[in-house]
Design an enzyme around this catalytic site. Structure first.
Site, PDB file in Angstrom:
ATOM      1  N   CYS A 233      43.351  36.803  34.710  1.00 58.96           N
ATOM      2  CA  CYS A 233      43.226  35.714  35.804  1.00 58.96           C
ATOM      3  C   CYS A 233      44.841  34.504  36.193  1.00 58.96           C
ATOM      4  O   CYS A 233      45.713  34.481  36.853  1.00 58.96           O
ATOM      5  CB  CYS A 233      42.783  35.655  37.098  1.00 58.96           C
ATOM      6  SG  CYS A 233      41.658  37.357  36.789  1.00 58.96           S
TER       7      CYS A 233
ATOM      8  N   ASN B   6      34.117  34.683  32.261  1.00 60.90           N
ATOM      9  CA  ASN B   6      35.631  36.057  31.865  1.00 60.90           C
ATOM     10  C   ASN B   6      35.928  35.698  30.687  1.00 60.90           C
ATOM     11  O   ASN B   6      36.794  36.533  29.848  1.00 60.90           O
ATOM     12  CB  ASN B   6      35.741  36.567  33.093  1.00 60.90           C
ATOM     13  CG  ASN B   6      36.905  35.271  33.837  1.00 60.90           C
ATOM     14  OD1 ASN B   6      36.126  34.913  34.534  1.00 60.90           O
ATOM     15  ND2 ASN B   6      37.561  35.481  33.937  1.00 60.90           N
TER      16      ASN B   6
ATOM     17  N   HIS C 123      34.347  48.010  38.297  1.00 63.08           N
ATOM     18  CA  HIS C 123      35.857  47.802  37.561  1.00 63.08           C
ATOM     19  C   HIS C 123      35.437  47.279  36.375  1.00 63.08           C
ATOM     20  O   HIS C 123      36.232  47.538  34.704  1.00 63.08           O
ATOM     21  CB  HIS C 123      36.992  48.198  37.625  1.00 63.08           C
ATOM     22  CG  HIS C 123      38.025  46.428  37.846  1.00 63.08           C
ATOM     23  ND1 HIS C 123      38.548  46.181  36.877  1.00 63.08           N
ATOM     24  CD2 HIS C 123      37.391  45.789  38.811  1.00 63.08           C
ATOM     25  CE1 HIS C 123      38.707  45.009  37.213  1.00 63.08           C
ATOM     26  NE2 HIS C 123      38.751  44.599  38.828  1.00 63.08           N
TER      27      HIS C 123
ATOM     28  N   THR D  43      35.985  40.091  44.260  1.00 63.88           N
ATOM     29  CA  THR D  43      36.977  38.787  45.337  1.00 63.88           C
ATOM     30  C   THR D  43      36.544  38.378  46.412  1.00 63.88           C
ATOM     31  O   THR D  43      36.257  37.878  47.098  1.00 63.88           O
ATOM     32  CB  THR D  43      38.362  39.796  44.971  1.00 63.88           C
ATOM     33  OG1 THR D  43      39.178  39.427  43.311  1.00 63.88           O
ATOM     34  CG2 THR D  43      39.286  38.180  45.553  1.00 63.88           C
TER      35      THR D  43
ATOM     36  N   THR E 247      36.045  51.791  57.313  1.00 65.10           N
ATOM     37  CA  THR E 247      36.060  53.281  57.237  1.00 65.10           C
ATOM     38  C   THR E 247      35.324  52.907  55.146  1.00 65.10           C
ATOM     39  O   THR E 247      36.262  52.710  55.037  1.00 65.10           O
ATOM     40  CB  THR E 247      36.673  54.507  56.931  1.00 65.10           C
ATOM     41  OG1 THR E 247      36.996  54.647  58.771  1.00 65.10           O
ATOM     42  CG2 THR E 247      36.313  55.822  57.219  1.00 65.10           C
TER      43      THR E 247
HETATM   44  C1  LIG Z   1      36.608  40.250  37.297  1.00 61.14           C
HETATM   45  C2  LIG Z   1      36.644  39.213  38.087  1.00 61.14           C
HETATM   46  C3  LIG Z   1      36.525  38.809  39.368  1.00 61.14           C
HETATM   47  C4  LIG Z   1      37.099  39.799  40.458  1.00 61.14           C
HETATM   48  O1  LIG Z   1      36.750  40.760  40.727  1.00 61.14           O
HETATM   49  P1  LIG Z   1      37.210  41.745  41.631  1.00 61.14           P
HETATM   50  O2  LIG Z   1      36.606  43.175  41.566  1.00 61.14           O
HETATM   51  O3  LIG Z   1      39.019  42.012  40.966  1.00 61.14           O
HETATM   52  O4  LIG Z   1      37.820  41.673  42.322  1.00 61.14           O
HETATM   53  C5  LIG Z   1      35.503  37.696  40.088  1.00 61.14           C
HETATM   54  N1  LIG Z   1      34.985  37.460  39.113  1.00 61.14           N
HETATM   55  C6  LIG Z   1      34.680  37.083  37.215  1.00 61.14           C
HETATM   56  C7  LIG Z   1      33.738  36.485  37.119  1.00 61.14           C
HETATM   57  C8  LIG Z   1      35.258  38.724  37.327  1.00 61.14           C
HETATM   58  O5  LIG Z   1      35.275  39.067  36.113  1.00 61.14           O
END
Ligand SMILES: *Cc1c(COP(=O)(O)O)cnc(C)c1O
Length: 397
Positions: free
Chosen positions: A329, A156, A206, A77, A244
């Site tokens: 989301c 996603n 993640h 993000t 940091t």
């Molecule tokens: C999960 C995701 C994000 C956001 O990633 P974060 O590390 O949770 O901020 C953005 N774009 C796509 C396609 C995602 O699957």
């Protein structure tokens, strides 16, 4: 709950790989990399700095980048915001138009909306029915004052893979910079920043069995792409992203990348087989359709519409499984998926859709159990449903 549900929501987030956790823990004690990596006057600080540079090399190796092209962030993000707002503002003197798509992650959709309030124009290109953005549609949307194109690599919700080489070629031809959201493709698909015509790429740890709260932004050096930083203070990360550095998080992302580089091909083949078994199991119920019906899909995402039931009832009736309706989301706002709608699917089909997303720690036994559980609950719900069988189809299924 006495038993953990079978987790089929890897596209939303993944459990930490135990090897990643070991690496992270090594930096959370009195020894290891706890020191401030900017404190180069002493050995503990220099050690933390070297841990961070090793992690940067692991990510760089996975995407064929120069480590100096990578900046650590708090996740995809933040990387997306840095790239889209940062490039738009840096190049605002040469133009104030951005091209993106209607099926982006909310991070991209929302930063584009914020830029519209700053006076930028945004053109949003829609995909075809299978979820592909056509490079010629990007070409048609690019104008004289376009400064940036921003697209997903892998969606996603549907797992559909976009033609980044084709879209990048259009951007190079037009002299416009390209940002790619690669949060879902890192470590799953080959992504060669040396060969692909991309200028900015966003990553997250993640989605890759790494920790939450860390990601990275790739910014090309040759030809040089620029951004205006979002935050100010301290000059870390070549002035692009101050603060940091979180050594344990970054080391975790590095280890996740190192593992992915070694295991990607075998792992993706195994997960694709699990996904295909899920699909076969559901399809044989009848009245089940694949969303994003194309071979160009990533292994770990299956998005299907199930006729004749309310998917909320399916979720409630299968507490032994963990999966999503549409994307995590968008379901936070309980809006039907913008991704599926923009592919031209009607509202009823969008509302009938679920996403099943197996991953690294999903076993064959998990999939067999998930299939059995989903099939019996679908059958039970259809027996009591006024919507099933559909009109004119007699006693289908
Ligand atoms: C999960 C995701 C994000 C956001 O990633 P974060 O590390 O949770 O901020 C953005 N774009 C796509 C396609 C995602 O699957």
């Amino acid at each position: 709950m006495d038993k953990h549900p079978i987790y089929l929501d890897y596209a939303s987030t993944t459990p930490l790989d135990p090897r990643v956790r070991e690496v992270m823990l090594a930096h959370l004690g009195h020894h290891g990399g706890f020191a401030n990596p900017s404190a180069t006057t002493h050995a503990p600080g220099r050690h933390a700095a070297s841990v961070i540079e090793t992690a940067r090399e692991h990510l760089a190796a996975l995407i064929a980048a120069d480590p100096r092209e990578l900046t650590w962030t708090s996740g995809a993000t933040e990387a997306i915001n840095m790239a889209v707002a940062g490039a738009a503002r840096f190049y605002a003197d040469t133009g104030r138009h951005i091209v993106t798509t209607t099926q982006e992650h909310t991070a991209t959709l929302d930063v584009c909306r914020a830029l519209e309030r700053e006076g930028f124009r945004v053109t949003r290109v829609a995909p075809d029915a299978a979820g592909h953005i056509q490079p010629q549609d990007i070409a048609a949307a690019v104008a004289d004052d376009t400064v940036l194109v921003s697209v997903l690599h892998v969606n996603n919700e549907t797992g559909v893979i976009q033609d980044i080489a084709g879209i990048g070629a259009v951007c190079r031809e037009a002299g416009v910079r390209l940002h790619v959201d690669a949060a879902q493709s890192l470590g799953k698909l080959p992504l060669d920043t040396g060969a692909l015509p991309v200028d900015y790429v966003s990553f997250s740890a993640h989605k890759l069995c790494g920790p939450k709260g860390v990601g990275a932004l790739y910014v090309r050096r040759e030809p040089r792409a620029r951004i205006r930083p979002l935050m100010h203070g301290g000059g870390h990360e070549r002035g692009l992203r101050p603060g940091t550095l979180a050594t344990h998080q970054i080391a975790g992302m590095g280890e996740a990348c190192r593992i992915a580089a070694q295991e990607r091909d075998t792992e993706q083949a195994r997960i694709a087989a699990l996904r295909d078994r899920l699909w076969e199991g559901l399809r044989s119920c009848g009245g089940v359709q694949l969303n994003g019906d194309t071979p160009q899909r990533v292994a770990g995402i299956l998005n299907v519409a199930i006729d004749g039931i309310a998917v909320e009832a399916l979720v409630a009736g299968t507490p032994e499984l963990a999966f999503s309706l549409g994307s995590a989301c968008t379901s936070a706002t309980s809006e039907p998926s913008h991704v599926l709608r923009t592919m031209g699917l009607d509202d009823a089909r969008v509302r009938a859709s679920i996403r099943l997303s197996p991953g690294r720690f999903t076993s064959e036994a998990d999939i067999e159990q998930a299939v059995a559980c989903l099939r019996s609950e679908i059958r039970r719900l259809r027996e009591i449903s006024p919507l099933w069988p559909p009109a004119g189809q007699g006693d289908a299924a």
